[in-house]
Design an enzyme around this catalytic site. Sequence first.
Site, PDB file in Angstrom:
ATOM      1  CG  HIS A 220      -9.513   0.636   7.652  1.00  0.00           C
ATOM      2  ND1 HIS A 220     -10.068  -0.584   7.975  1.00  0.00           N
ATOM      3  CD2 HIS A 220      -8.629   0.357   6.676  1.00  0.00           C
ATOM      4  CE1 HIS A 220      -9.543  -1.528   7.227  1.00  0.00           C
ATOM      5  NE2 HIS A 220      -8.667  -0.987   6.434  1.00  0.00           N
TER       6      HIS A 220
ATOM      7  CG  PHE B 278       7.162   0.374  14.643  1.00  0.00           C
ATOM      8  CD1 PHE B 278       6.847   1.720  14.636  1.00  0.00           C
ATOM      9  CD2 PHE B 278       6.138  -0.543  14.478  1.00  0.00           C
ATOM     10  CE1 PHE B 278       5.532   2.158  14.491  1.00  0.00           C
ATOM     11  CE2 PHE B 278       4.818  -0.127  14.335  1.00  0.00           C
ATOM     12  CZ  PHE B 278       4.519   1.231  14.334  1.00  0.00           C
TER      13      PHE B 278
ATOM     14  CB  THR C 138     -13.314   4.939   8.225  1.00  0.00           C
ATOM     15  OG1 THR C 138     -12.108   4.245   7.825  1.00  0.00           O
ATOM     16  CG2 THR C 138     -14.178   5.232   7.006  1.00  0.00           C
TER      17      THR C 138
ATOM     18  CB  VAL D 252       3.064   4.104   4.054  1.00  0.00           C
ATOM     19  CG1 VAL D 252       2.528   5.544   4.056  1.00  0.00           C
ATOM     20  CG2 VAL D 252       4.578   4.092   3.859  1.00  0.00           C
ATOM     21  CG  LEU D 253      -1.005   1.953   8.575  1.00  0.00           C
ATOM     22  CD1 LEU D 253      -0.872   1.551  10.026  1.00  0.00           C
ATOM     23  CD2 LEU D 253      -2.301   1.403   7.989  1.00  0.00           C
TER      24      LEU D 253
ATOM     25  CB  SER E 286       0.376  -1.764   7.464  1.00  0.00           C
ATOM     26  OG  SER E 286       1.126  -0.856   6.686  1.00  0.00           O
ATOM     27  CD1 TRP E 287      -4.520  -7.928   8.620  1.00  0.00           C
ATOM     28  CD2 TRP E 287      -4.932  -6.380  10.185  1.00  0.00           C
ATOM     29  NE1 TRP E 287      -5.244  -8.539   9.623  1.00  0.00           N
ATOM     30  CE2 TRP E 287      -5.508  -7.614  10.590  1.00  0.00           C
ATOM     31  CE3 TRP E 287      -5.076  -5.265  11.018  1.00  0.00           C
ATOM     32  CZ2 TRP E 287      -6.206  -7.746  11.800  1.00  0.00           C
ATOM     33  CZ3 TRP E 287      -5.763  -5.400  12.226  1.00  0.00           C
ATOM     34  CH2 TRP E 287      -6.309  -6.628  12.587  1.00  0.00           C
TER      35      TRP E 287
ATOM     36  CD1 TRP F 116      -2.564  -1.849   0.811  1.00  0.00           C
ATOM     37  CD2 TRP F 116      -3.485   0.172   1.133  1.00  0.00           C
ATOM     38  NE1 TRP F 116      -3.941  -1.989   0.742  1.00  0.00           N
ATOM     39  CE2 TRP F 116      -4.523  -0.783   0.916  1.00  0.00           C
ATOM     40  CE3 TRP F 116      -3.815   1.496   1.348  1.00  0.00           C
ATOM     41  CZ2 TRP F 116      -5.871  -0.417   0.917  1.00  0.00           C
ATOM     42  CZ3 TRP F 116      -5.157   1.857   1.341  1.00  0.00           C
ATOM     43  CH2 TRP F 116      -6.159   0.903   1.121  1.00  0.00           C
TER      44      TRP F 116
HETATM   45  O1  LMZ Z   1      -6.517   1.175   4.584  1.00  0.00           O
HETATM   46  N1  LMZ Z   1      -5.457   1.725   4.501  1.00  0.00           N
HETATM   47  C1  LMZ Z   1      -4.212   1.094   4.486  1.00  0.00           C
HETATM   48  C2  LMZ Z   1      -4.034  -0.305   4.444  1.00  0.00           C
HETATM   49  N2  LMZ Z   1      -5.085  -1.134   4.391  1.00  0.00           N
HETATM   50  C3  LMZ Z   1      -4.997  -2.543   3.980  1.00  0.00           C
HETATM   51  C4  LMZ Z   1      -4.694  -3.458   5.171  1.00  0.00           C
HETATM   52  O2  LMZ Z   1      -3.354  -3.272   5.628  1.00  0.00           O
HETATM   53  C5  LMZ Z   1      -4.845  -4.938   4.749  1.00  0.00           C
HETATM   54  O3  LMZ Z   1      -3.912  -5.223   3.713  1.00  0.00           O
HETATM   55  C6  LMZ Z   1      -6.235  -5.254   4.262  1.00  0.00           C
HETATM   56  O4  LMZ Z   1      -7.172  -4.806   5.237  1.00  0.00           O
HETATM   57  C7  LMZ Z   1      -6.432  -6.753   4.006  1.00  0.00           C
HETATM   58  O5  LMZ Z   1      -6.130  -7.488   5.160  1.00  0.00           O
HETATM   59  N3  LMZ Z   1      -2.777  -0.829   4.469  1.00  0.00           N
HETATM   60  C8  LMZ Z   1      -1.698  -0.012   4.515  1.00  0.00           C
HETATM   61  O6  LMZ Z   1      -0.542  -0.497   4.539  1.00  0.00           O
HETATM   62  N4  LMZ Z   1      -1.837   1.345   4.548  1.00  0.00           N
HETATM   63  C9  LMZ Z   1      -3.062   1.934   4.532  1.00  0.00           C
HETATM   64  O7  LMZ Z   1      -3.131   3.189   4.582  1.00  0.00           O
END
Ligand code: LMZ
Length: 166
Positions: A100, A125, A98, A92-93, A59-60, A25
């Site tokens: 999220h 980190f 929202t 990078v978030l 990032s998740w 992302w």
């Molecule tokens: O929503 N914004 C972002 C994001 N969402 C996706 C999440 O990390 C994951 O990949 C999905 O939810 C699927 O599991 N992931 C990021 O790295 N940066 C963001 O800014």
Amino acid sequence: MSLKGPTPQQHDGSALRIGIVHARWNATIIEPLVAGAKAKLLECGVKESNIVVQSCPGSWELPIATKRLYVASKYQTTGGSPAFDAIIAVGVLIKGETMHFEYIADSVSHGLMRVQLDTDIPVIFGVLTVLNDEQALARAGVDGKGHNHGEDWGLAAVEMGVKRRE
Ligand SMILES: O=Nc1c(NC[C@H](O)[C@H](O)[C@H](O)CO)[nH]c(=O)[nH]c1=O
């Protein structure tokens, strides 16, 4: 001179093997961050062949992708010792409309802390949690503005990797 930032130390990275796991992302910010970290690893003597770069969707996924890289490496070396001295997790978030952002940022930071404590492999980190694009660009040192935080993460990985071997 900024009051912020780590006090640099010199460490010899020539014996280290470093992993970099990065989300995909916001790739225009991810790319300079990863490049900055890698440049500092090489500057500290880490061999190019000892830098392993992998990616995940977002990032998740960084905590599980980091854990999997460690686990996979453990079985690639003789005696089952992990092949990495440190792993840099880069994401990078960017805050949207929202909640999220908050949930991912909180979960990923706790997740990466857990991975490093569970595995005894330092996990640097490298997740930017920013409120807008301008903050992200400044922290990737894009367009000559700001400072590339990836460089700090590379230096931290070498220091922690060396100290893990002491
Ligand atoms: O929503 N914004 C972002 C994001 N969402 C996706 C999440 O990390 C994951 O990949 C999905 O939810 C699927 O599991 N992931 C990021 O790295 N940066 C963001 O800014």
